[in-house]
Design a protein around this motif. Structure first.
Motif, PDB file in Angstrom:
ATOM      1  N   TYR A 104       0.841  -1.192   0.000  1.00 33.49           N
ATOM      2  CA  TYR A 104       0.000   0.000   0.000  1.00 33.49           C
ATOM      3  C   TYR A 104       0.880   1.247   0.000  1.00 33.49           C
ATOM      4  N   LEU A 133      -2.471  -1.022  -3.367  1.00 32.38           N
ATOM      5  CA  LEU A 133      -3.469  -0.290  -2.583  1.00 32.38           C
ATOM      6  C   LEU A 133      -3.051   1.155  -2.361  1.00 32.38           C
ATOM      7  N   GLY A 159      -6.513  -1.204  -5.522  1.00 31.83           N
ATOM      8  CA  GLY A 159      -7.451  -0.721  -4.523  1.00 31.83           C
ATOM      9  C   GLY A 159      -7.367   0.787  -4.406  1.00 31.83           C
ATOM     10  N   SER A 161      -9.541   4.676  -3.067  1.00 29.15           N
ATOM     11  CA  SER A 161     -10.599   5.329  -2.296  1.00 29.15           C
ATOM     12  C   SER A 161     -10.742   6.770  -2.744  1.00 29.15           C
ATOM     13  N   LEU A 207     -12.591   1.030  -2.497  1.00 32.90           N
ATOM     14  CA  LEU A 207     -12.547   0.806  -1.054  1.00 32.90           C
ATOM     15  C   LEU A 207     -13.022   2.042  -0.276  1.00 32.90           C
ATOM     16  N   ILE A 210     -14.414   1.793   3.184  1.00 27.60           N
ATOM     17  CA  ILE A 210     -13.495   1.349   4.232  1.00 27.60           C
ATOM     18  C   ILE A 210     -12.417   2.394   4.502  1.00 27.60           C
ATOM     19  N   VAL A 211     -11.888   2.967   3.444  1.00 27.88           N
ATOM     20  CA  VAL A 211     -10.737   3.880   3.546  1.00 27.88           C
ATOM     21  C   VAL A 211     -11.192   5.330   3.393  1.00 27.88           C
ATOM     22  N   TYR A 217      -5.329   2.203   5.146  1.00 29.58           N
ATOM     23  CA  TYR A 217      -4.843   1.028   4.420  1.00 29.58           C
ATOM     24  C   TYR A 217      -4.076   0.090   5.350  1.00 29.58           C
ATOM     25  N   LYS A 220      -6.850  -0.884   8.591  1.00 30.31           N
ATOM     26  CA  LYS A 220      -7.992  -1.725   8.227  1.00 30.31           C
ATOM     27  C   LYS A 220      -7.607  -2.781   7.193  1.00 30.31           C
ATOM     28  N   ILE A 224      -9.684  -5.001   4.202  1.00 31.15           N
ATOM     29  CA  ILE A 224      -9.312  -4.770   2.809  1.00 31.15           C
ATOM     30  C   ILE A 224      -8.940  -6.076   2.119  1.00 31.15           C
ATOM     31  N   GLU A 227     -11.906  -8.027   1.035  1.00 34.40           N
ATOM     32  CA  GLU A 227     -12.485  -7.495  -0.193  1.00 34.40           C
ATOM     33  C   GLU A 227     -11.638  -7.877  -1.408  1.00 34.40           C
TER      34      GLU A 227
END
Length: 232
Positions: A104, A133, A159, A161, A207, A210-211, A217, A220, A224, A227
């Motif tokens: 990430y 991510l 991933g 957000s 995401l 979540i994010v 990242y 959580k 992640i 998902e």
């Protein structure tokens, strides 16, 4: 098929610089910037308003100097680490087993650079899956994404957000701030119109539920990965 965990390794690189970046982030987020950004995110997604209009609250702009330099250093060091990782993987130090790479932020950038380097070396069949991510990289660079997808055997999952205001802020002055993979994902259909195999290989995962900030990242990561596993 999900992520089959065999031997797991963690890549450490430029720990001194990354610790400095972490400290800068902590100071940045502990001030008035976080509360100002929180109210902003509640009103609109980062891509929908802030980046497009560059309407950052003064409280955030005043603290930007805390993280701009450490972040710039981190970007360069991540790219260097990616090239070194490619060298190690190409040497087959891990044996002949396929590798899954997950990262990430700057770690994702290191992986992205690694894949491009492996492609330039003609080292195919080493990486089975790549999960990127919150990655600080241009989502519209066809050359880079083609190399990445050709080098990975099975899946590349991106991933992102739309609520990651920290990532958007870090690239507030960049020409491609509205086309960051970590903010908008990657449009495989647009990149690979005539390449169905690459188009199916590249998947973007939203995401945003979540994010809401870059640190999520890490905080959580269990949610992640659940998902991400649905795409594999």
């Amino acid at each position: 098929m999900g992520l089959d965990i065999g031997d797991a390794f963690t890549l450490y690189f430029e720990t001194k610089e990354l610790m400095a970046l972490q400290s800068a982030f902590s100071e940045f987020l502990s001030g008035s910037a976080k509360s100002a950004a929180a109210s902003l995110v509640l009103k609109q997604t980062v891509l929908g308003g802030v980046v497009g209009a560059l309407a950052w609250p003064l409280a955030i702009l005043n603290l930007g100097q805390l993280i701009d330099t450490p972040w710039a250093v981190g970007l360069e060091r991540a790219k260097r680490a990616g090239k070194l990782l490619a060298e190690v993987l190409a040497s087959r130090a891990h044996g002949k087993r396929p590798v899954a790479l997950i990262g990430y932020s700057l770690g994702a950038l290191a992986i992205f650079t690694c894949l491009q380097e492996l492609h330039s070396r003609g080292s195919f069949g080493i990486v089975d899956t790549a999960v990127l991510l919150g990655m600080p990289a241009n989502s519209q660079s066809q050359t880079a994404w083609t190399a990445c997808c050709q080098c990975v055997s099975r899946k590349v999952v991106v991933g992102f957000s739309q609520k990651d205001w920290v990532l958007a802020f870090l690239f507030r002055a960049s020409a491609f701030c509205t086309h960051l993979a970590g903010l908008s994902g990657v449009d495989a259909g647009a990149l690979f119109k005539d390449q169905p195999l690459l188009r199916r290989k590249l998947q973007s995962l939203d995401l945003s539920t979540i994010v809401t900030e870059h640190a999520d990242y890490l905080g959580k990561i269990d949610e992640i990965i659940v998902e991400v596993s649905r795409f594999l």
